[in-house]
Motif scaffolding. Sequence first.
Motif, short mmCIF file in Angstrom:
data_model
loop_
_atom_site.label_atom_id
_atom_site.label_comp_id
_atom_site.label_asym_id
_atom_site.label_seq_id
_atom_site.Cartn_x
_atom_site.Cartn_y
_atom_site.Cartn_z
N ILE A 86 0.95 -1.11 0.08
CA ILE A 86 -0.16 0.10 0.07
C ILE A 86 0.79 1.34 0.13
O ILE A 86 0.49 2.15 -0.63
CB ILE A 86 -1.01 0.06 1.33
N GLU A 87 2.00 1.28 0.78
CA GLU A 87 2.63 2.28 0.57
C GLU A 87 3.50 2.63 -0.65
O GLU A 87 3.57 3.80 -0.96
CB GLU A 87 3.99 2.02 1.66
N SER A 88 3.70 1.44 -1.35
CA SER A 88 4.10 1.56 -2.76
C SER A 88 3.09 2.08 -3.82
O SER A 88 3.59 3.03 -4.50
CB SER A 88 4.58 0.11 -3.17
N ILE A 89 1.90 2.08 -3.47
CA ILE A 89 0.76 2.39 -4.29
C ILE A 89 0.71 4.10 -4.01
O ILE A 89 0.77 5.02 -4.83
CB ILE A 89 -0.43 1.76 -3.97
N ARG A 90 0.79 4.50 -2.63
CA ARG A 90 0.64 5.61 -2.16
C ARG A 90 2.13 6.65 -2.71
O ARG A 90 1.69 7.92 -3.28
CB ARG A 90 0.74 6.11 -0.70
N LEU A 91 3.13 6.04 -2.71
CA LEU A 91 4.43 6.58 -3.38
C LEU A 91 4.16 6.83 -4.91
O LEU A 91 4.61 7.86 -5.64
CB LEU A 91 5.56 5.89 -3.04
N ARG A 92 3.63 5.82 -5.68
CA ARG A 92 3.22 6.08 -7.04
C ARG A 92 2.24 7.30 -7.25
O ARG A 92 2.65 7.90 -8.20
CB ARG A 92 2.63 4.71 -7.54
N THR A 93 1.39 7.43 -6.44
CA THR A 93 0.50 8.56 -6.63
C THR A 93 1.31 9.95 -6.27
O THR A 93 1.24 10.88 -6.78
CB THR A 93 -0.68 8.62 -5.56
N GLU A 94 2.24 9.99 -5.14
CA GLU A 94 2.95 11.12 -5.20
C GLU A 94 3.92 11.43 -6.09
O GLU A 94 3.88 12.64 -6.58
CB GLU A 94 3.83 10.66 -3.78
N ARG A 95 4.42 10.45 -6.65
CA ARG A 95 5.29 10.58 -8.04
C ARG A 95 4.61 11.33 -9.10
O ARG A 95 4.65 12.23 -9.93
CB ARG A 95 6.16 9.50 -8.27
N TYR A 96 3.42 10.71 -9.45
CA TYR A 96 2.39 11.25 -10.29
C TYR A 96 2.05 12.94 -10.03
O TYR A 96 2.05 13.45 -10.91
CB TYR A 96 1.20 10.48 -10.46
N ALA A 97 1.67 13.09 -8.54
CA ALA A 97 1.40 14.51 -8.16
C ALA A 97 2.54 15.34 -8.54
O ALA A 97 2.32 16.38 -9.14
CB ALA A 97 0.97 14.46 -6.79
N ASP A 98 3.75 15.03 -8.00
CA ASP A 98 4.94 15.83 -8.35
C ASP A 98 5.06 16.15 -10.00
O ASP A 98 5.76 17.09 -10.32
CB ASP A 98 6.19 15.00 -7.62
#
Length: 149
Positions: free
Chosen positions: A3-15
């Motif tokens: 789940i942390e990996s999924i959240r980090l993927r969203t963060e990279r997208y947002a960046d």
Amino acid sequence: ADIESIRLRTERYADTHGAPPRILLAPLGPPAARSARATFARNFLGVAGFAIEEPLAFETVDDAAEAALDADADVVVLCSSNSEYTDLAPTLAAALADRDHDAFLGVAGSPDDIDTGGHADFFLHRNSSLKDTLTTLQNDLGMSVQDDP
């Protein structure tokens, strides 16, 4: 870790895109069902880091479609009772199409108990795999997969 990996993927997208994907919850119909399912959907999708708009309720499908347009929502999640989805899902899909708004349409509830006339892109329910559902949604939204830095 998954789940942390999924959240980090969203963060990279947002960046790289200036913001995370936007999700509009569309609570319509009976108050108890729409509230419970909106809360479930918010919690389910929230762990991925999506930007979630959660109005208390919409009076009409057109109100929900207008809100999706105004919010530039990438995803709209219909939150209601099983019996309401038969009418609400196709009507909301048509209202979004009438506005040329190409958002994914999710339904909070089990597909085994709901007839959406094929208008739902995905379902969220207690037996949904959190990891698989969120990963599929990220893929559908065009979020690139990268190894963690």
